[in-house]
Design a protein around this motif. Structure first.
Motif, PDB file in Angstrom:
ATOM      1  N   GLY A 269       0.873  -1.300  -0.057  1.00  0.00           N
ATOM      2  CA  GLY A 269       0.108   0.026  -0.137  1.00  0.00           C
ATOM      3  C   GLY A 269       0.882   1.347   0.043  1.00  0.00           C
ATOM      4  O   GLY A 269       2.001   1.232   0.556  1.00  0.00           O
ATOM      5  N   GLY A 270       0.088   2.444  -0.699  1.00  0.00           N
ATOM      6  CA  GLY A 270       0.941   3.728  -0.519  1.00  0.00           C
ATOM      7  C   GLY A 270      -0.019   4.818  -0.648  1.00  0.00           C
ATOM      8  O   GLY A 270      -1.244   4.475  -0.283  1.00  0.00           O
ATOM      9  N   THR A 271       0.204   5.679  -1.280  1.00  0.00           N
ATOM     10  CA  THR A 271      -0.499   6.928  -1.493  1.00  0.00           C
ATOM     11  C   THR A 271      -0.826   7.255  -2.848  1.00  0.00           C
ATOM     12  O   THR A 271       0.037   7.097  -3.500  1.00  0.00           O
ATOM     13  CB  THR A 271      -0.063   7.960  -0.530  1.00  0.00           C
ATOM     14  OG1 THR A 271       1.064   8.342  -0.936  1.00  0.00           O
ATOM     15  CG2 THR A 271      -0.314   7.681   0.796  1.00  0.00           C
ATOM     16  N   PHE A 272      -1.810   8.030  -3.152  1.00  0.00           N
ATOM     17  CA  PHE A 272      -1.939   8.550  -4.632  1.00  0.00           C
ATOM     18  C   PHE A 272      -2.451   9.986  -4.415  1.00  0.00           C
ATOM     19  O   PHE A 272      -3.100  10.284  -3.526  1.00  0.00           O
ATOM     20  CB  PHE A 272      -3.009   7.956  -5.358  1.00  0.00           C
ATOM     21  CG  PHE A 272      -4.238   7.747  -5.176  1.00  0.00           C
ATOM     22  CD1 PHE A 272      -5.283   8.879  -5.969  1.00  0.00           C
ATOM     23  CD2 PHE A 272      -5.189   7.239  -4.207  1.00  0.00           C
ATOM     24  CE1 PHE A 272      -6.564   8.994  -5.479  1.00  0.00           C
ATOM     25  CE2 PHE A 272      -6.489   7.537  -3.780  1.00  0.00           C
ATOM     26  CZ  PHE A 272      -7.129   8.465  -4.612  1.00  0.00           C
ATOM     27  N   TRP A 273      -2.411  10.654  -5.625  1.00  0.00           N
ATOM     28  CA  TRP A 273      -2.903  11.960  -5.741  1.00  0.00           C
ATOM     29  C   TRP A 273      -3.487  12.189  -7.231  1.00  0.00           C
ATOM     30  O   TRP A 273      -2.728  11.756  -8.031  1.00  0.00           O
ATOM     31  CB  TRP A 273      -2.171  13.389  -5.362  1.00  0.00           C
ATOM     32  CG  TRP A 273      -0.933  13.431  -6.208  1.00  0.00           C
ATOM     33  CD1 TRP A 273       0.387  13.006  -6.237  1.00  0.00           C
ATOM     34  CD2 TRP A 273      -0.976  14.158  -7.545  1.00  0.00           C
ATOM     35  NE1 TRP A 273       1.102  13.370  -7.153  1.00  0.00           N
ATOM     36  CE2 TRP A 273       0.465  14.231  -8.044  1.00  0.00           C
ATOM     37  CE3 TRP A 273      -1.632  15.103  -8.068  1.00  0.00           C
ATOM     38  CZ2 TRP A 273       0.735  14.723  -9.085  1.00  0.00           C
ATOM     39  CZ3 TRP A 273      -1.565  15.755  -9.208  1.00  0.00           C
ATOM     40  CH2 TRP A 273      -0.089  15.652  -9.766  1.00  0.00           C
ATOM     41  N   GLU A 274      -4.450  13.030  -7.415  1.00  0.00           N
ATOM     42  CA  GLU A 274      -4.783  13.333  -8.950  1.00  0.00           C
ATOM     43  C   GLU A 274      -5.647  14.553  -8.939  1.00  0.00           C
ATOM     44  O   GLU A 274      -6.172  15.241  -8.040  1.00  0.00           O
ATOM     45  CB  GLU A 274      -5.920  12.095  -9.333  1.00  0.00           C
ATOM     46  CG  GLU A 274      -5.505  10.891  -9.351  1.00  0.00           C
ATOM     47  CD  GLU A 274      -6.573  10.022  -9.851  1.00  0.00           C
ATOM     48  OE1 GLU A 274      -6.258   8.807 -10.163  1.00  0.00           O
ATOM     49  OE2 GLU A 274      -7.799  10.269  -9.930  1.00  0.00           O
ATOM     50  N   GLY A 275      -5.146  15.298 -10.059  1.00  0.00           N
ATOM     51  CA  GLY A 275      -5.830  16.533 -10.389  1.00  0.00           C
ATOM     52  C   GLY A 275      -6.415  16.386 -11.729  1.00  0.00           C
ATOM     53  O   GLY A 275      -6.054  15.862 -12.556  1.00  0.00           O
ATOM     54  N   GLY A 276      -7.575  17.426 -11.814  1.00  0.00           N
ATOM     55  CA  GLY A 276      -8.095  17.225 -13.165  1.00  0.00           C
ATOM     56  C   GLY A 276      -9.373  18.355 -13.323  1.00  0.00           C
ATOM     57  O   GLY A 276      -9.631  19.077 -12.605  1.00  0.00           O
ATOM     58  N   ALA A 277     -10.078  18.177 -14.475  1.00  0.00           N
ATOM     59  CA  ALA A 277     -11.193  18.823 -14.627  1.00  0.00           C
ATOM     60  C   ALA A 277     -12.530  17.944 -15.496  1.00  0.00           C
ATOM     61  O   ALA A 277     -11.957  17.332 -16.178  1.00  0.00           O
ATOM     62  CB  ALA A 277     -10.783  20.401 -15.480  1.00  0.00           C
TER      63      ALA A 277
END
Length: 233
Positions: free
Chosen positions: A171-179
């Protein structure tokens, strides 16, 4: 007396106008589809020190989401302007590759295709954007929404343990950005939302394997489409 009457009327009119302005609250449940992410792997063991690009994955990312949205209304009809939202998400992707391209070396076919490799996300979403003036039709009122979005949370993934005929997970971490741009139809408290957008983000997942460890860097850069249904109250 006339000035007093006029002032009273203005005050009452302002109060009435304020009463008309109420928040709308949407609860939406739905699903979105996007392309599978790309995966790179760093393997560090007692006998191996190599980097791999996973190639040939043709899967799709399926994201399930529950979102709450808030905006202004006048007598229950949505008004143009600022809209924000937050939600919870779960996504699942089959990331099993057809080959592993080693840095500075040959492409290694995946001989263990029967071993499924999954990548999953558990997280939260935050939206903030703009909704257009509603258009009233015989089927209800519809609006357009323009929503930047950020997501983040816990990432879980699997890889193949090269020393054994099995998978290992971490397990780890994630990030996302968008529109995204959405079309929302609302009538009698029920609503339908169809949206399209683009998302970019990464996850880093360390995984313990025999004699060392593997680190997956999972990058998502994908258009997506989605559908949500729910209620307005």
């Amino acid at each position: 007396m006339k000035p007093l009457i006029t002032a009273s009327a203005l005050i009452l009119g302002s109060v009435a106008g304020a009463v008309e302005l109420m928040p709308i609250n949407d609860l939406r449940v739905g699903v979105a589809l996007g392309l599978a992410p790309t995966v790179t792997e760093e393997v560090r063991t007692d006998t191996t020190d190599a980097d791999f690009d996973w190639s040939g994955n043709q899967g799709l990312t399926v994201r399930y989401q529950v979102d709450y949205f808030n905006g202004l209304s006048r007598r229950g009809v949505a008004r143009p302007g600022f809209i924000w939202g937050l939600g919870a998400l779960y996504s699942d992707t089959d990331i099993r590759p057809s080959s592993y391209d080693q840095s500075g070396g040959a492409s290694i076919p995946n001989q263990r295709k029967r071993l499924g490799l999954q990548y999953r996300q558990y997280g939260a979403s935050l939206y903030a954007g703009y909704a257009t003036m509603p258009h009233i039709t015989e089927y209800g009122e519809w609006t357009l929404e323009f929503l930047p979005v950020v997501r983040g949370g816990y990432a879980w993934s699997e890889t193949v343990d090269g020393a054994n005929d099995r998978t290992e997970a971490g397990g780890g971490t994630f990030w996302e950005g968008g529109a995204q741009v959405g079309w929302t139809l609302q009538d009698k408290g029920w609503l339908l939302n169809v949206f399209a957008g683009y998302t970019y983000g990464t996850a880093v997942v360390p995984i313990a394997i025999t004699g060392g460890d593997s680190t997956l860097t999972i990058t998502r850069s994908s258009p997506e489409i989605g559908l949500t249904v729910g209620g307005r109250f």
